[in-house]
Each structure stands twice: as C-alpha cells, then as structure tokens.
Design a protein around this motif. Structure first.
Motif, PDB file in Angstrom:
ATOM      1  N   THR A  19       0.813  -1.227   0.000  1.00  0.00           N
ATOM      2  CA  THR A  19       0.000   0.000   0.000  1.00  0.00           C
ATOM      3  C   THR A  19       0.842   1.271   0.000  1.00  0.00           C
ATOM      4  O   THR A  19       0.297   2.364  -0.154  1.00  0.00           O
ATOM      5  CB  THR A  19      -0.922   0.027   1.220  1.00  0.00           C
ATOM      6  OG1 THR A  19      -0.133  -0.077   2.417  1.00  0.00           O
ATOM      7  CG2 THR A  19      -1.916  -1.130   1.166  1.00  0.00           C
ATOM      8  N   GLY A  20       2.148   1.164   0.190  1.00  0.00           N
ATOM      9  CA  GLY A  20       3.003   2.340   0.135  1.00  0.00           C
ATOM     10  C   GLY A  20       3.300   2.934   1.502  1.00  0.00           C
ATOM     11  O   GLY A  20       2.615   2.652   2.488  1.00  0.00           O
ATOM     12  N   GLN A  21       4.320   3.760   1.555  1.00  0.00           N
ATOM     13  CA  GLN A  21       4.729   4.439   2.778  1.00  0.00           C
ATOM     14  C   GLN A  21       3.881   5.677   2.997  1.00  0.00           C
ATOM     15  O   GLN A  21       3.888   6.592   2.163  1.00  0.00           O
ATOM     16  CB  GLN A  21       6.208   4.862   2.663  1.00  0.00           C
ATOM     17  CG  GLN A  21       7.167   4.068   3.531  1.00  0.00           C
ATOM     18  CD  GLN A  21       8.577   4.585   3.397  1.00  0.00           C
ATOM     19  OE1 GLN A  21       9.183   4.498   2.336  1.00  0.00           O
ATOM     20  NE2 GLN A  21       9.113   5.144   4.466  1.00  0.00           N
ATOM     21  N   PRO A  22       3.138   5.765   4.093  1.00  0.00           N
ATOM     22  CA  PRO A  22       2.287   6.946   4.321  1.00  0.00           C
ATOM     23  C   PRO A  22       3.085   8.254   4.367  1.00  0.00           C
ATOM     24  O   PRO A  22       2.634   9.275   3.844  1.00  0.00           O
ATOM     25  CB  PRO A  22       1.631   6.650   5.677  1.00  0.00           C
ATOM     26  CG  PRO A  22       1.702   5.161   5.820  1.00  0.00           C
ATOM     27  CD  PRO A  22       2.966   4.752   5.150  1.00  0.00           C
ATOM     28  N   ASP A  23       4.287   8.230   4.975  1.00  0.00           N
ATOM     29  CA  ASP A  23       5.094   9.455   5.068  1.00  0.00           C
ATOM     30  C   ASP A  23       5.475   9.974   3.691  1.00  0.00           C
ATOM     31  O   ASP A  23       5.413  11.185   3.432  1.00  0.00           O
ATOM     32  CB  ASP A  23       6.358   9.180   5.883  1.00  0.00           C
ATOM     33  CG  ASP A  23       6.054   8.931   7.351  1.00  0.00           C
ATOM     34  OD1 ASP A  23       4.883   9.100   7.735  1.00  0.00           O
ATOM     35  OD2 ASP A  23       6.983   8.579   8.095  1.00  0.00           O
ATOM     36  N   ILE A  24       5.868   9.060   2.805  1.00  0.00           N
ATOM     37  CA  ILE A  24       6.283   9.470   1.462  1.00  0.00           C
ATOM     38  C   ILE A  24       5.083   9.982   0.672  1.00  0.00           C
ATOM     39  O   ILE A  24       5.193  10.934  -0.107  1.00  0.00           O
ATOM     40  CB  ILE A  24       6.966   8.304   0.724  1.00  0.00           C
ATOM     41  CG1 ILE A  24       8.150   7.784   1.531  1.00  0.00           C
ATOM     42  CG2 ILE A  24       7.393   8.719  -0.667  1.00  0.00           C
ATOM     43  CD1 ILE A  24       9.212   8.812   1.787  1.00  0.00           C
ATOM     44  N   ARG A  25       3.928   9.371   0.889  1.00  0.00           N
ATOM     45  CA  ARG A  25       2.720   9.828   0.200  1.00  0.00           C
ATOM     46  C   ARG A  25       2.386  11.270   0.597  1.00  0.00           C
ATOM     47  O   ARG A  25       1.983  12.082  -0.233  1.00  0.00           O
ATOM     48  CB  ARG A  25       1.549   8.897   0.535  1.00  0.00           C
ATOM     49  CG  ARG A  25       0.283   9.161  -0.285  1.00  0.00           C
ATOM     50  CD  ARG A  25      -0.815   8.196   0.134  1.00  0.00           C
ATOM     51  NE  ARG A  25      -0.380   6.831  -0.013  1.00  0.00           N
ATOM     52  CZ  ARG A  25      -0.418   6.150  -1.166  1.00  0.00           C
ATOM     53  NH1 ARG A  25      -0.860   6.741  -2.261  1.00  0.00           N
ATOM     54  NH2 ARG A  25      -0.007   4.900  -1.229  1.00  0.00           N
ATOM     55  N   ILE A  26       2.557  11.583   1.883  1.00  0.00           N
ATOM     56  CA  ILE A  26       2.290  12.939   2.354  1.00  0.00           C
ATOM     57  C   ILE A  26       3.312  13.925   1.795  1.00  0.00           C
ATOM     58  O   ILE A  26       2.968  15.025   1.356  1.00  0.00           O
ATOM     59  CB  ILE A  26       2.279  12.964   3.893  1.00  0.00           C
ATOM     60  CG1 ILE A  26       1.069  12.192   4.423  1.00  0.00           C
ATOM     61  CG2 ILE A  26       2.278  14.394   4.416  1.00  0.00           C
ATOM     62  CD1 ILE A  26       1.075  11.960   5.913  1.00  0.00           C
ATOM     63  N   MET A  27       4.585  13.516   1.768  1.00  0.00           N
ATOM     64  CA  MET A  27       5.627  14.398   1.248  1.00  0.00           C
ATOM     65  C   MET A  27       5.503  14.618  -0.256  1.00  0.00           C
ATOM     66  O   MET A  27       6.041  15.584  -0.791  1.00  0.00           O
ATOM     67  CB  MET A  27       7.003  13.813   1.569  1.00  0.00           C
ATOM     68  CG  MET A  27       7.299  13.730   3.058  1.00  0.00           C
ATOM     69  SD  MET A  27       7.545  15.344   3.839  1.00  0.00           S
ATOM     70  CE  MET A  27       9.270  15.624   3.490  1.00  0.00           C
ATOM     71  N   ALA A  28       4.800  13.699  -0.949  1.00  0.00           N
ATOM     72  CA  ALA A  28       4.612  13.819  -2.400  1.00  0.00           C
ATOM     73  C   ALA A  28       3.293  14.478  -2.760  1.00  0.00           C
ATOM     74  O   ALA A  28       2.912  14.497  -3.933  1.00  0.00           O
ATOM     75  CB  ALA A  28       4.691  12.436  -3.053  1.00  0.00           C
TER      76      ALA A  28
END
Length: 443
Positions: free
Chosen positions: A417-426
């Motif tokens: 499902t992906g890294q939540p932190d990276i999703r927010i930073m992107a």
C-alpha cells in the motif's frame, strides 16, 4: 577530413545516394504493413472525446501506437545511415522512451506525484529486468552465449549505479532523521513543508548533476578521445560488430535525411497525443478493480506504456520463428540485444531529472524522495543486472533469472500500500494540508 567535418558531411548525405521527397514518401508508406493502422488514429482520438467505452478507447489507442513504435525503429535505422550507428542508437533509444516520458510529464502536470514516482521506478525496472531478460532468453536459445560491448557495459554499470544512488541518498537521509523529537503541540517535526523544501533543493541539485553526467557520457560514447575515433570500431570488436558496421557503411538509404527527421517529429507528435489518451483510458481499471496505487504505478502503467513496442517485437519474433522453421534458418546472432538497459539508463539519468527540473519550473513539489520499497526494488534490479552483464556475456539461463526477479517484484507489489510518510511528502498541496483528516494523502 576531421571527425566533425566527416560527421556533418555524412549527416547531409554527401557520401550517400541522393533520395528525392517522392521516393522518400513511398519508402515511408511501404516501410511496414503496420502503417495501415494509422487509419485508426482519427477513430482513437474521436473515441477519447466521444462517449465511447474506456475499453474501446484503450484498444484503438493501443493499435494506433503500434505503427508509431515501428516507425521509430525504422526511422532510427535510416538515420543511422547518415549519423552512424552510435548516434542512431541514441535516437532510437530516445524515441522508444518517448511514450514513457510522455506518461511521466502527463502525471506531473496532473500533480499525481506519488504515482509518478512509482511509475518512474516501474519503467526502469521493466527495462532492466523483463525486456533484456526476454531478449537474452530468446537471443540465446540457439547459441551457447552472446556478447555485449565490453567498454559500453562497464560504463553502463557505473551510470546505472549512479542513477540508483541518486534515489538511495534521499531515502537514507529521510530514514536517518530523528523522529523522537516531539514538539509542545505534538506535531511532527519531520513531515513539514520546511523539511520537504530541503528535499526539493536536494532533488533539484541532483537533477542538474545527473543531466550533466548523462550528457558527458554521451559525448564519451559517441565521440571517444582520439583522432577520428567516433568512426572506428574498438580493437577488440567482435566479428559480428565488424559485420554490422560494414553493412551500415554499404547500405543505401531509402529516404533523405530531412524527410527522416520530419517523419520522426510527426510520429512523436501523433504518438504523444495518442499515449495521453491511452493513459487516461486505462485509469478506469484502477478505479473499478480497486488495484493498489503502488502496483498500478510499478507494474501496470509501465507495461501498458511499453505494450505497443512489445507487441511489435512479438509480431516480428513470431515471423522470424516461422521463417526459421519453414525456410532456410538464419544463424543465431552472437551479439546480445541490450538496448533496454540503455533505455533504463537514459530514463534514470535524463528523463527523471528532466521531469524534476520541469516540476521545479512549474512549481510542482516533485522530489527524489521515493518509497523505500521502490528504492529497494531498484537497487536489487541494478545489482542483478550489473552482475549478469559483468563479464559482457549473456545466455538464456540468465534471461530467465532476470524475468523471474521481475515476476517476484510484481507478486510482492500486489498487496503493498506504500509508505504513508512518502505519500504525504509527495502531495501537491502543502504538507500541513495533506496531514488533515480526509485528505487524499492520508486516506
């Protein structure tokens, strides 16, 4: 005559048979039976704007891209007669990357930055594992081993590693930041616009460096040090390379160089528009089937973007196989087809930093801070490809190994499902807005 003068004289076709515009037009028309599919281009574009089904739009756009991919290869081969094999290969590689590059630019302008990052990794992994693996498998089926260009393989290893390290450093930087420093309000000290700004500056600097290195590497390959080395084969060139170079010198062009350039420009324009419609039509698959964004970006979008080129390769592989079994078989080639690795290197060192710089110019917060799983997959792929090609030799068993690792990645990415932190930073909005409940980045 000096090397530069010889190059420009060759590019203008002074040492070649003169070909008129009418003859060039007929040569383009009869270059491949796939050209008949250009008749579908108006219907594909109409299907995008008309209330047709997504499946119909996808099918028409897919079929319309097939002749474009074939013309890229044919036009690049014709242009190689005027500018040499190395420059011709660079043109073909750039054209073959045009669909994926168009896809990346579309995702950037739509501000789907996390999906863009996944797609970049997916394109590179596809070109590192699946495509060369298949080429090594089919090319080495009738021969003990095939050869790769030793000097170019050594340089490719270094370039590929540099491109991957450009993503490892930001990922390591992000992991090394202390997360045990809570503020008085309990807010995160890591997921902030200030921290993302640092990664943006880092990404912009890395992008400029990567572009500079790629340009320098092209000068080294296409104009090596020494007098007139751009027109001479290496001392340890194989007999097959000598035969290909001799055939290139003796072969007469079917169209003039200006008609060839015009052909490629028009084909790129048609392909770019059609590819955009193709990508838009495939998005319904994710919406209706609930496919995870990571698998959609890592596997599905790269495969779809390459599917037209792959279909052309399959058609001609089947045709050559039938000729082999029903006519006089051709001897197997001793030179391995490794152009896909060059595609990966160009995408990592040119198109990825180009998109970052384009995002910088258009105020899109695209960084080189990628998901840790994606970076890990990319590092593993780079390590395996460099290990397989380290001796500048390949065989069908190594082809199976590359394809098998790609299948393993596809299986593991299905439920990721992906890294939540990276999703927010992107996120395209501010980090503070992306952290709010109900934001797409937190869902």
């Amino acid at each position: 005559m000096s090397g530069k003068k010889r190059f420009w004289a060759r590019l203008r076709g002074r040492d070649r048979r003169k070909v008129g515009w009418k003859e060039s037009g007929l040569a383009i028309l009869y270059s491949s039976w796939l050209n008949v599919l250009f008749l579908l281009v108006p219907f594909a574009w109409a299907a995008h704007f008309a209330p047709w089904s997504h499946a119909s739009t996808f099918a028409l756009c897919f079929l319309s891209i097939l002749p474009c991919e074939k013309l890229f290869d044919w036009g690049g081969e014709q242009l190689a007669l005027f500018c040499g094999q190395d420059v011709g290969d660079l043109i073909v590689i750039t054209l073959n990357n045009s669909v994926e590059a168009t896809l990346a630019i579309i995702l950037l302008f739509r501000c789907q930055l996390k999906l863009l990052q996944s797609t970049i990794v997916g394109v590179v992994v596809l070109h590192l594992l699946l495509i060369p693996g298949t080429a090594f498998l089919t090319g080495g089926a009738r021969i003990w081993e095939q050869q790769l260009h030793p000097q170019r393989s050594e340089l490719n290893h270094t370039l590929l590693l540099l491109g991957v390290m450009a993503l490892v450093v930001p990922a390591g930087f992000f992991a090394a930041i202390s997360r045990d420093l809570p503020t008085d309000t309990g807010e995160s000290t890591i997921l902030t616009d200030s921290v993302r700004g640092n990664f943006l500056h880092m990404g912009h600097g890395f992008a400029v460096v990567l572009l500079f290195v790629y340009v320098c590497s092209r000068f080294y390959i296409h104009d090596p040090p020494g007098e007139d080395n751009a027109f001479r084969l290496a001392a340890d060139a194989s007999s097959e390379e000598v035969r290909i170079a001799k055939a290139l010198e003796e072969q007469e062009p079917e169209l003039n160089p200006w008609a060839c350039v015009l052909l490629l420009i028009v084909t790129v324009a048609v392909m770019g528009v059609t590819a955009e419609f193709l990508v838009e039509s495939i998005e319904f698959v994710r919406e209706e089937s609930k496919i995870e964004e990571e698998w959609f970006g890592l596997i599905l979008l790269p495969v779809v973007s390459f599917s037209a080129d792959g279909a052309v390769a399959i058609v001609y592989f089947v045709r050559s196989s039938l000729r082999h079994y029903f006519h006089v078989p051709q001897p197997p080639s001793s030179v391995a087809e490794a152009r896909a690795i060059d595609l990966s290197i160009q995408f990592l060192l040119f198109w990825m930093p180009f998109v970052v710089v384009l995002g910088w110019w258009t105020n899109k917060p695209l960084t080189l801070l990628f998901d840790l799983f994606e970076v890990t997959v990319l590092v593993g792929s780079c390590f395996l490809v460099n290990y397989v090609t380290a001796d500048a030799k390949t065989n069908w068993a190594e082809g199976i190994i590359l394809v098998s690792f790609y299948v393993m990645i596809a299986i593991s990415a299905w439920s990721y499902t992906g890294q939540p932190d990276i999703r927010i930073m992107a996120a395209c909005q501010t980090v503070a807005a992306a952290l709010l409940p109900g934001s797409p980045s937190t869902e």
